[in-house]
Design an enzyme around this catalytic site. Structure first.
Site, PDB file in Angstrom:
ATOM      1  CG  ASP A 157      -3.264   2.501   5.304  1.00  0.00           C
ATOM      2  OD1 ASP A 157      -4.442   2.245   4.978  1.00  0.00           O
ATOM      3  OD2 ASP A 157      -2.471   1.645   5.736  1.00  0.00           O
ATOM      4  CG  ASP A 204       1.526   3.138   4.713  1.00  0.00           C
ATOM      5  OD1 ASP A 204       0.420   2.690   5.069  1.00  0.00           O
ATOM      6  OD2 ASP A 204       2.451   2.408   4.295  1.00  0.00           O
ATOM      7  CG  ASP A 237      -0.182   0.227   2.541  1.00  0.00           C
ATOM      8  OD1 ASP A 237       1.054   0.340   2.533  1.00  0.00           O
ATOM      9  OD2 ASP A 237      -0.847   0.298   3.589  1.00  0.00           O
TER      10      ASP A 237
HETATM   11  P1  GTP Z   1       4.015  -2.598   3.082  1.00  0.00           P
HETATM   12  O1  GTP Z   1       2.865  -1.648   3.094  1.00  0.00           O
HETATM   13  O2  GTP Z   1       3.584  -4.019   3.186  1.00  0.00           O
HETATM   14  O3  GTP Z   1       4.919  -2.374   1.929  1.00  0.00           O
HETATM   15  O4  GTP Z   1       4.903  -2.347   4.384  1.00  0.00           O
HETATM   16  P2  GTP Z   1       4.672  -1.261   5.511  1.00  0.00           P
HETATM   17  O5  GTP Z   1       5.802  -1.350   6.442  1.00  0.00           O
HETATM   18  O6  GTP Z   1       4.387   0.076   4.895  1.00  0.00           O
HETATM   19  O7  GTP Z   1       3.388  -1.824   6.269  1.00  0.00           O
HETATM   20  P3  GTP Z   1       2.008  -1.121   6.627  1.00  0.00           P
HETATM   21  O8  GTP Z   1       1.554  -0.204   5.578  1.00  0.00           O
HETATM   22  O9  GTP Z   1       1.091  -2.234   7.007  1.00  0.00           O
HETATM   23  O10 GTP Z   1       2.302  -0.327   7.955  1.00  0.00           O
HETATM   24  C1  GTP Z   1       3.140   0.811   7.987  1.00  0.00           C
HETATM   25  C2  GTP Z   1       3.347   1.225   9.399  1.00  0.00           C
HETATM   26  O11 GTP Z   1       2.131   1.687   9.946  1.00  0.00           O
HETATM   27  C3  GTP Z   1       3.829   0.094  10.292  1.00  0.00           C
HETATM   28  O12 GTP Z   1       4.835   0.579  11.126  1.00  0.00           O
HETATM   29  C4  GTP Z   1       2.661  -0.254  11.144  1.00  0.00           C
HETATM   30  O13 GTP Z   1       3.054  -0.631  12.423  1.00  0.00           O
HETATM   31  C5  GTP Z   1       1.901   1.048  11.168  1.00  0.00           C
HETATM   32  N1  GTP Z   1       0.476   0.797  11.287  1.00  0.00           N
HETATM   33  C6  GTP Z   1      -0.314   0.126  10.445  1.00  0.00           C
HETATM   34  N2  GTP Z   1      -1.574   0.093  10.903  1.00  0.00           N
HETATM   35  C7  GTP Z   1      -1.551   0.770  12.056  1.00  0.00           C
HETATM   36  C8  GTP Z   1      -2.541   1.104  13.016  1.00  0.00           C
HETATM   37  O14 GTP Z   1      -3.697   0.746  12.911  1.00  0.00           O
HETATM   38  N3  GTP Z   1      -2.127   1.862  14.074  1.00  0.00           N
HETATM   39  C9  GTP Z   1      -0.843   2.285  14.204  1.00  0.00           C
HETATM   40  N4  GTP Z   1      -0.484   3.015  15.258  1.00  0.00           N
HETATM   41  N5  GTP Z   1       0.095   1.971  13.337  1.00  0.00           N
HETATM   42  C10 GTP Z   1      -0.250   1.225  12.287  1.00  0.00           C
HETATM   43 MN    MN Z   2       2.632   0.373   3.801  1.00  0.00          MN
HETATM   44 MN    MN Z   3      -0.461   0.813   5.578  1.00  0.00          MN
END
Ligand code: GTP
Ligand code: MN
Ligand code: MN
Length: 390
Positions: free
Chosen positions: A314, A207, A205
């Site tokens: 996100d 972020d 995704d």
């Molecule tokens: P990919 O998206 O799989 O490429 O990896 P990513 O590391 O970007 O994973 P992800 O988008 O799932 O999460 C990014 C960061 O956001 C991570 O550090 C998660 O711990 C954090 N995160 C995701 N969901 C939540 C949530 O609901 N609350 C909080 N506080 N942090 C979140």
């Molecule tokens: Mn991510």
């Molecule tokens: Mn995410």
């Protein structure tokens, strides 16, 4: 070159991942892939403790400056339990681990992988479906009914959402979000977080963290961003959650765990495929077996080939005073975050969240306006995002 048969390791490896530098590219990919598969399978079978143990073991291997060739290379390293060592030994000796390969082929692992691959479907739901005999997307569709809106979107865009998002696509999404944010609140700032901030080439995704230097201006921002995007037809799905952090009458609530109460939006963007976004490789995933049914949502559902793709995005809005904590909390990796909180709690008697750092001994909140300050308050050496790939 094989001078690894010394008795002691040439350098010490700290035991918390947040004390170490973990690059994205490392020398032990086949070992870490194996351990992380077992970690994921442990999650699938509701064994979180075991899952974290495997992930910590894998993270240690990622920090090593060279490939592990023999068990001796692992002497003195932290976080390598009996089970992980057994798996590593097998791979070093036979090239593969029988446990890993039989797990990979197991009916439960394969089904859980497919079902949890649906946006909106967590381990619990997938497990329940598995117990009901559902093994595939086809099973899920013939069973019919009882999907929530999020899961339906996850099913509709399954292929796209399981295709990695490229840096170019992340950049294109960033342009769009930037335009939306500037249109509804001039002066607002947007920062790419998550895996792309850590230097990943692809992600599941994209972020973003959004804030405004004047505290308070960011309130209620998300619905405005979302409606701007919706008016332009750029959203396939969105679920906005309002900020609940300041709702308590007694001021900020002490963070209990990693619960986070920012205004946020889980969304699916409809991203146009332009030459800049796709580069030359405009390969589509072939047939889309998820969406070829003839249900009522047909118009919205993607039929390939198309000139757009679905991308998970996100969005999080943070007050300026909490921005550093939000940035640290949303940059990841998940294990790195988990280790930071564990370090704070176990070694420093502090509670770290994506909002604040609370010192339990001093009974007060510790302010910080940068990630560097937060690491310093935690008594940790600063680890830049590119080295948080635990
Ligand atoms: P990919 O998206 O799989 O490429 O990896 P990513 O590391 O970007 O994973 P992800 O988008 O799932 O999460 C990014 C960061 O956001 C991570 O550090 C998660 O711990 C954090 N995160 C995701 N969901 C939540 C949530 O609901 N609350 C909080 N506080 N942090 C979140
Ligand atoms: Mn991510
Ligand atoms: Mn995410």
């Amino acid at each position: 070159d094989l001078q690894s048969n010394t008795d002691s390791p040439t350098f010490a490896i700290e035991s918390y991942a947040c004390q170490r530098r973990t690059p994205l590219k490392h020398h032990n990919a086949s070992l870490t892939e194996a351990l992380e598969l077992l970690a994921q399978n442990a999650e699938f079978t509701d064994n979180e403790g075991r899952s974290v143990a495997f992930r910590r073991a894998a993270a240690v291997l990622k920090t090593l400056p060279r490939a592990v060739r023999r068990l001796d290379d692992l002497k003195g390293l932290p976080c390598l339990g009996e089970h992980s060592l057994r798996v590593i030994k097998e791979i070093l000796e036979d090239g593969v681990s029988s446990e890993v390969e039989s797990t990979r082929q197991s009916e439960q692992y394969k089904a859980m992988k497919v079902l949890t691959g649906i946006f909106g479907v967590g381990t619990k739901t997938a497990e329940r479906w598995f117990r009901e005999g559902i093994r595939s997307l086809a099973d899920l569709k013939t069973r019919g009914g009882r999907l929530n809106r999020e899961q339906q979107a996850g099913l509709d865009y399954y292929d796209d959402l399981n295709r990695p998002v490229s840096k170019a696509e992340a950049h294109a999404i960033g342009q769009i979000v930037g335009e939306a944010v500037r249109a509804v609140l001039p002066g607002a700032e947007i920062t790419l977080t998550g895996g792309f901030r850590r230097g990943k080439e692809v992600g599941h995704d994209v972020d973003f963290l959004i804030t405004h230097p004047e505290e308070g201006k960011e309130e209620g921002l998300m619905p405005k961003i979302v409606s701007w995007l919706e008016t332009k037809g750029l959203l396939l799905y969105q679920k906005t959650t309002r900020n609940s952090y300041l709702e308590s009458k007694d001021g900020p609530v002490r963070p209990s765990h990693n619960m986070d109460r920012f205004e946020r939006c889980f969304s699916i963007f409809k991203l146009k495929r332009t030459p800049e976004v796709c580069g030359t490789s405009n390969q589509s995933a072939g047939q889309n077996d998820v969406t070829e049914g003839s249900d009522v949502r047909q118009q919205e559902v993607q039929s390939e080939p198309s000139d757009w793709r679905a991308v998970r995005v996100d969005l999080v809005v943070s007050p300026y005073s909490q921005f550093a904590f939000a940035l640290l909390g949303w940059t990841g990796s998940k294990l790195f975050e988990r280790e930071l909180r564990r370090w704070a709690g176990q070694e420093k008697s502090m509670s770290l969240s994506s909002h604040v750092l609370y010192d339990r001994a001093q009974n007060r909140y510790l302010r910080a306006s940068s990630e560097e300050e937060i690491f310093a308050l935690l008594g940790l050496e600063y680890i830049p995002p590119s080295q948080r790939n635990a």
